[in-house]
Design a protein around this motif. Structure first.
Motif, PDB file in Angstrom:
ATOM      1  N   THR A  99       6.364  -1.227   7.864  1.00  0.00           N
ATOM      2  CA  THR A  99       6.224  -0.529   7.118  1.00  0.00           C
ATOM      3  C   THR A  99       7.280   0.764   6.754  1.00  0.00           C
ATOM      4  N   ALA A 100       7.446   2.110   6.196  1.00  0.00           N
ATOM      5  CA  ALA A 100       8.558   2.195   5.774  1.00  0.00           C
ATOM      6  C   ALA A 100       8.343   3.350   5.074  1.00  0.00           C
ATOM      7  N   VAL A 101       9.007   4.896   5.773  1.00  0.00           N
ATOM      8  CA  VAL A 101       9.303   5.960   5.565  1.00  0.00           C
ATOM      9  C   VAL A 101       9.269   6.275   3.637  1.00  0.00           C
ATOM     10  N   HIS A 102       8.547   6.204   2.550  1.00  0.00           N
ATOM     11  CA  HIS A 102       8.493   6.563   1.767  1.00  0.00           C
ATOM     12  C   HIS A 102       8.407   7.802   0.636  1.00  0.00           C
ATOM     13  N   ASP A 103       8.986   8.529  -0.024  1.00  0.00           N
ATOM     14  CA  ASP A 103       8.445   9.408  -0.960  1.00  0.00           C
ATOM     15  C   ASP A 103       8.039   8.970  -2.377  1.00  0.00           C
ATOM     16  N   LEU A 137      -0.326   3.218  13.037  1.00  0.00           N
ATOM     17  CA  LEU A 137      -0.543   2.472  11.793  1.00  0.00           C
ATOM     18  C   LEU A 137      -0.137   1.897  13.062  1.00  0.00           C
ATOM     19  N   ARG A 138       1.809   1.653  13.313  1.00  0.00           N
ATOM     20  CA  ARG A 138       1.946   0.109  14.212  1.00  0.00           C
ATOM     21  C   ARG A 138       1.210  -0.511  15.754  1.00  0.00           C
ATOM     22  N   GLU A 139       1.226   1.152  15.866  1.00  0.00           N
ATOM     23  CA  GLU A 139       0.668   0.890  17.296  1.00  0.00           C
ATOM     24  C   GLU A 139      -0.822   0.459  17.336  1.00  0.00           C
ATOM     25  N   ALA A 140      -1.936   0.976  15.657  1.00  0.00           N
ATOM     26  CA  ALA A 140      -3.136   0.443  16.331  1.00  0.00           C
ATOM     27  C   ALA A 140      -2.833  -1.316  15.503  1.00  0.00           C
ATOM     28  N   THR A 200       3.577   1.925   2.807  1.00  0.00           N
ATOM     29  CA  THR A 200       4.257   2.714   3.416  1.00  0.00           C
ATOM     30  C   THR A 200       4.066   4.827   2.533  1.00  0.00           C
ATOM     31  N   ASP A 201       4.476   5.365   3.745  1.00  0.00           N
ATOM     32  CA  ASP A 201       4.816   6.565   3.983  1.00  0.00           C
ATOM     33  C   ASP A 201       5.184   8.143   3.776  1.00  0.00           C
ATOM     34  N   GLU A 228       0.989  -1.260  -0.513  1.00  0.00           N
ATOM     35  CA  GLU A 228       0.040   0.219  -0.306  1.00  0.00           C
ATOM     36  C   GLU A 228       1.006   1.313  -0.007  1.00  0.00           C
ATOM     37  N   LEU A 229       0.991   2.190  -1.014  1.00  0.00           N
ATOM     38  CA  LEU A 229       1.392   3.177  -1.132  1.00  0.00           C
ATOM     39  C   LEU A 229       0.482   4.526  -0.406  1.00  0.00           C
ATOM     40  N   GLY A 230       1.119   5.503  -0.108  1.00  0.00           N
ATOM     41  CA  GLY A 230       0.086   6.326   0.821  1.00  0.00           C
ATOM     42  C   GLY A 230      -0.631   5.900   1.931  1.00  0.00           C
ATOM     43  N   THR A 231       0.037   5.032   2.771  1.00  0.00           N
ATOM     44  CA  THR A 231      -1.037   4.175   3.506  1.00  0.00           C
ATOM     45  C   THR A 231      -1.847   5.331   4.952  1.00  0.00           C
TER      46      THR A 231
END
Length: 220
Positions: A98-102, A83-86, A73-74, A51-54
């Motif tokens: 998850t990954a921080v990504h532009d 998201l990780r906490e949920a 990613t977002d 998922e891109l722009g989650t």
């Protein structure tokens, strides 16, 4: 180029501040496009969903609850923290990474390594047409043959199209939020070389926003 970079950085700050001020701003229920996508992905036999722009992850969490392995990613680290906490609270953290990504950057996955890709209103953010084309090229690169992309975009029939602050290239800004409105020619251009199964018009939100949901597959 400088103007594009300034707009991109302004949008990054906007979303980081927005997610900080309004945790879970889109609620906990999945979007209608995500529910559609899960059905399409399941029918195609997909196991992994990128998922891109989650954002804060309501759709990623839904995919995980539906037993998909999700790579989310977002460009907002704050949204991904939420998201990780949920995911921990819902007991699906083992199925989400998850990954921080532009999306302007190349995707950090090998060729033909992903079963399915989902992007809800990511490609209609403050991206130039050239950046959108490059992003879809990267999506195709990482999808396996037979892999499916489901994405949504606001289109030129939307009430906000042509209003607010104009940035060129069909990008208009309202309240700090910039949108690249798609015409059908752009949708068709992005589908070249793919198999398109659906271009579905729908509405969402209070305005309401007018969008297309596009489902297209990499030929085997």
């Amino acid at each position: 180029m400088a103007d594009e970079q300034e707009l991109a950085e302004a949008q990054r700050r906007h979303w980081q501040d927005t997610y900080t001020a309004h945790p879970a701003m889109y609620g906990e229920q999945p979007s209608a496009p995500a529910v559609h996508a899960a059905s399409v992905f399941r029918e195609a036999g997909a196991r992994t969903v990128l998922e891109l722009g989650t954002g804060h992850g309501r759709d990623a969490l839904y995919f995980a609850r539906e037993d998909f392995n999700v790579q989310a990613t977002d460009f907002s680290a704050t949204g991904l923290e939420q998201l990780r906490e949920a995911a921990r609270m819902q007991g699906v953290d083992a199925r989400i990474t998850t990954a921080v990504h532009d999306v302007r950057d190349s995707l950090p996955w090998p060729d033909a390594s992903v079963d399915a890709v989902f992007a809800h209103m990511l490609l209609c953010m403050a991206l130039s047409t050239e950046e959108i084309r490059a992003a879809v090229g990267e999506i195709r690169r990482v999808l396996r043959p037979g892999g499916t992309l489901v994405y949504t975009v606001r289109h030129t029939g939307d009430a906000h199209y042509g209003t607010g602050t104009a940035h060129g290239d069909d990008i208009y800004e309202h309240g700090g939020y910039a949108v690249h409105f798609f015409d059908r020619a752009l949708v068709d251009a992005l589908a070249e070389g793919w198999t398109v199964s659906d271009v579905h018009a729908f509405e969402e939100g209070e305005l309401p926003r007018r969008l297309w949901r596009i489902t297209q597959t990499v030929p085997r």
